[in-house]
Design a protein around this motif. Structure first.
Motif, PDB file in Angstrom:
ATOM      1  N   UNK A  33      26.382  24.449  45.989  1.00 32.92           N
ATOM      2  CA  UNK A  33      27.111  23.206  46.252  1.00 32.92           C
ATOM      3  C   UNK A  33      26.686  22.123  45.270  1.00 32.92           C
ATOM      4  N   UNK A  34      25.391  22.029  45.015  1.00 33.96           N
ATOM      5  CA  UNK A  34      24.893  21.010  44.078  1.00 33.96           C
ATOM      6  C   UNK A  34      25.463  21.253  42.685  1.00 33.96           C
ATOM      7  N   UNK A  35      25.410  22.486  42.218  1.00 32.64           N
ATOM      8  CA  UNK A  35      25.911  22.813  40.878  1.00 32.64           C
ATOM      9  C   UNK A  35      27.424  22.621  40.803  1.00 32.64           C
ATOM     10  N   UNK A  36      28.139  23.031  41.850  1.00 30.40           N
ATOM     11  CA  UNK A  36      29.600  22.856  41.861  1.00 30.40           C
ATOM     12  C   UNK A  36      29.975  21.374  41.850  1.00 30.40           C
ATOM     13  N   UNK A  37      29.262  20.563  42.614  1.00 32.54           N
ATOM     14  CA  UNK A  37      29.523  19.122  42.623  1.00 32.54           C
ATOM     15  C   UNK A  37      29.271  18.539  41.240  1.00 32.54           C
ATOM     16  N   UNK A  38      28.164  18.931  40.628  1.00 25.30           N
ATOM     17  CA  UNK A  38      27.834  18.447  39.285  1.00 25.30           C
ATOM     18  C   UNK A  38      28.907  18.850  38.282  1.00 25.30           C
ATOM     19  N   UNK A  39      29.335  20.095  38.343  1.00 23.98           N
ATOM     20  CA  UNK A  39      30.362  20.578  37.415  1.00 23.98           C
ATOM     21  C   UNK A  39      31.682  19.839  37.617  1.00 23.98           C
ATOM     22  N   UNK A  91      29.171   8.260  35.593  1.00 18.01           N
ATOM     23  CA  UNK A  91      29.587   9.484  36.270  1.00 18.01           C
ATOM     24  C   UNK A  91      28.989  10.699  35.562  1.00 18.01           C
ATOM     25  N   UNK A  92      29.076  10.732  34.235  1.00 18.29           N
ATOM     26  CA  UNK A  92      28.543  11.873  33.490  1.00 18.29           C
ATOM     27  C   UNK A  92      27.026  11.937  33.578  1.00 18.29           C
ATOM     28  N   UNK A  93      26.355  10.805  33.452  1.00 19.37           N
ATOM     29  CA  UNK A  93      24.895  10.812  33.549  1.00 19.37           C
ATOM     30  C   UNK A  93      24.448  11.435  34.871  1.00 19.37           C
ATOM     31  N   UNK A  94      25.090  11.030  35.944  1.00 15.67           N
ATOM     32  CA  UNK A  94      24.660  11.502  37.261  1.00 15.67           C
ATOM     33  C   UNK A  94      25.146  12.919  37.550  1.00 15.67           C
ATOM     34  N   UNK A  95      26.230  13.333  36.907  1.00 14.15           N
ATOM     35  CA  UNK A  95      26.648  14.734  37.005  1.00 14.15           C
ATOM     36  C   UNK A  95      25.587  15.620  36.343  1.00 14.15           C
ATOM     37  N   UNK A  96      25.085  15.185  35.206  1.00 12.13           N
ATOM     38  CA  UNK A  96      24.043  15.952  34.506  1.00 12.13           C
ATOM     39  C   UNK A  96      22.773  16.013  35.348  1.00 12.13           C
ATOM     40  N   UNK A  97      22.406  14.900  35.955  1.00 12.32           N
ATOM     41  CA  UNK A  97      21.214  14.890  36.817  1.00 12.32           C
ATOM     42  C   UNK A  97      21.402  15.864  37.983  1.00 12.32           C
ATOM     43  N   UNK A  98      22.562  15.824  38.622  1.00 10.97           N
ATOM     44  CA  UNK A  98      22.821  16.764  39.722  1.00 10.97           C
ATOM     45  C   UNK A  98      22.742  18.203  39.229  1.00 10.97           C
ATOM     46  N   UNK A  99      23.260  18.464  38.032  1.00 12.83           N
ATOM     47  CA  UNK A  99      23.219  19.815  37.478  1.00 12.83           C
ATOM     48  C   UNK A  99      21.775  20.268  37.272  1.00 12.83           C
ATOM     49  N   UNK A 100      20.962  19.413  36.676  1.00 14.96           N
ATOM     50  CA  UNK A 100      19.552  19.746  36.455  1.00 14.96           C
ATOM     51  C   UNK A 100      18.851  19.983  37.791  1.00 14.96           C
ATOM     52  N   UNK A 101      19.092  19.090  38.743  1.00 15.15           N
ATOM     53  CA  UNK A 101      18.474  19.255  40.061  1.00 15.15           C
ATOM     54  C   UNK A 101      18.966  20.530  40.744  1.00 15.15           C
ATOM     55  N   UNK A 157      23.439  10.411  45.137  1.00 13.27           N
ATOM     56  CA  UNK A 157      24.110  10.540  43.849  1.00 13.27           C
ATOM     57  C   UNK A 157      25.607  10.798  44.015  1.00 13.27           C
ATOM     58  N   UNK A 158      25.985  11.657  44.938  1.00 15.28           N
ATOM     59  CA  UNK A 158      27.399  11.994  45.111  1.00 15.28           C
ATOM     60  C   UNK A 158      28.208  10.793  45.596  1.00 15.28           C
ATOM     61  N   UNK A 159      27.741  10.151  46.640  1.00  7.91           N
ATOM     62  CA  UNK A 159      28.471   8.992  47.159  1.00  7.91           C
ATOM     63  C   UNK A 159      28.349   7.823  46.187  1.00  7.91           C
ATOM     64  N   UNK A 160      27.192   7.710  45.535  1.00 10.40           N
ATOM     65  CA  UNK A 160      27.009   6.661  44.533  1.00 10.40           C
ATOM     66  C   UNK A 160      28.012   6.785  43.395  1.00 10.40           C
ATOM     67  N   UNK A 161      28.222   8.005  42.905  1.00 11.43           N
ATOM     68  CA  UNK A 161      29.223   8.232  41.849  1.00 11.43           C
ATOM     69  C   UNK A 161      30.602   7.818  42.346  1.00 11.43           C
ATOM     70  N   UNK A 162      30.953   8.278  43.532  1.00 13.66           N
ATOM     71  CA  UNK A 162      32.282   7.972  44.071  1.00 13.66           C
ATOM     72  C   UNK A 162      32.493   6.468  44.219  1.00 13.66           C
ATOM     73  N   UNK A 163      31.520   5.783  44.807  1.00 15.04           N
ATOM     74  CA  UNK A 163      31.680   4.353  45.037  1.00 15.04           C
ATOM     75  C   UNK A 163      31.582   3.547  43.745  1.00 15.04           C
TER      76      UNK A 163
END
Length: 122
Positions: free
Chosen positions: A5-11, A47-57, A72-78
């Motif tokens: 789920x984390x990787x899919x959200x990041x992608x 959005x991209x910075x935090x997508x990369x962070x989610x991917x690494x995590x 991170x997910x809700x933060x990106x959305x908001x």
């Protein structure tokens, strides 16, 4: 949160940031003012910075807490999506002002996410 789920959200967020970045650079460059285009680009970058962070995590799924994921997910959305909405609605002459207070809430969630990553490191 599962690793998948984390990787899919990041992608998903990463893919959207590339699409939105291209949309801004090509379709919106003749529609938006320089200031509006800059704001739109800020949303894409964060959005991209935090997508990369989610991917690494996600790939280093050593106990990433659900709180970090959701911050991170809700933060990106908001944060990013409220910027997109503000800029695009402003360009159409009908600025959605209710989105203005949402942007800093998203930013605060991103900061809290980073704080949780810091705490999680210890």
């Amino acid at each position: 949160m599962t690793q998948q789920i984390i990787i899919a959200t990041a992608a998903f967020f990463g893919m959207l940031s590339v699409i939105f970045g291209a949309f801004g650079a090509h379709a919106l460059k003749n529609i938006l003012s320089n200031e509006q285009l800059h704001s739109f680009e800020v949303g894409v970058k964060y959005q991209m910075y935090h997508a990369i962070v989610l991917l690494v995590l996600g790939f280093n799924h050593n106990g990433i807490s659900a709180a970090i994921y959701w911050c991170f997910t809700i933060g990106i959305l908001l944060f990013s999506f409220s910027i997109y909405g503000l800029v695009l609605s402003s360009a159409k002459g009908k600025k959605l002002r209710f989105l203005g207070p949402i942007t800093p809430i998203g930013g605060m969630l991103l900061v809290i996410g980073w704080l949780l990553v810091l705490i999680n490191a210890f």
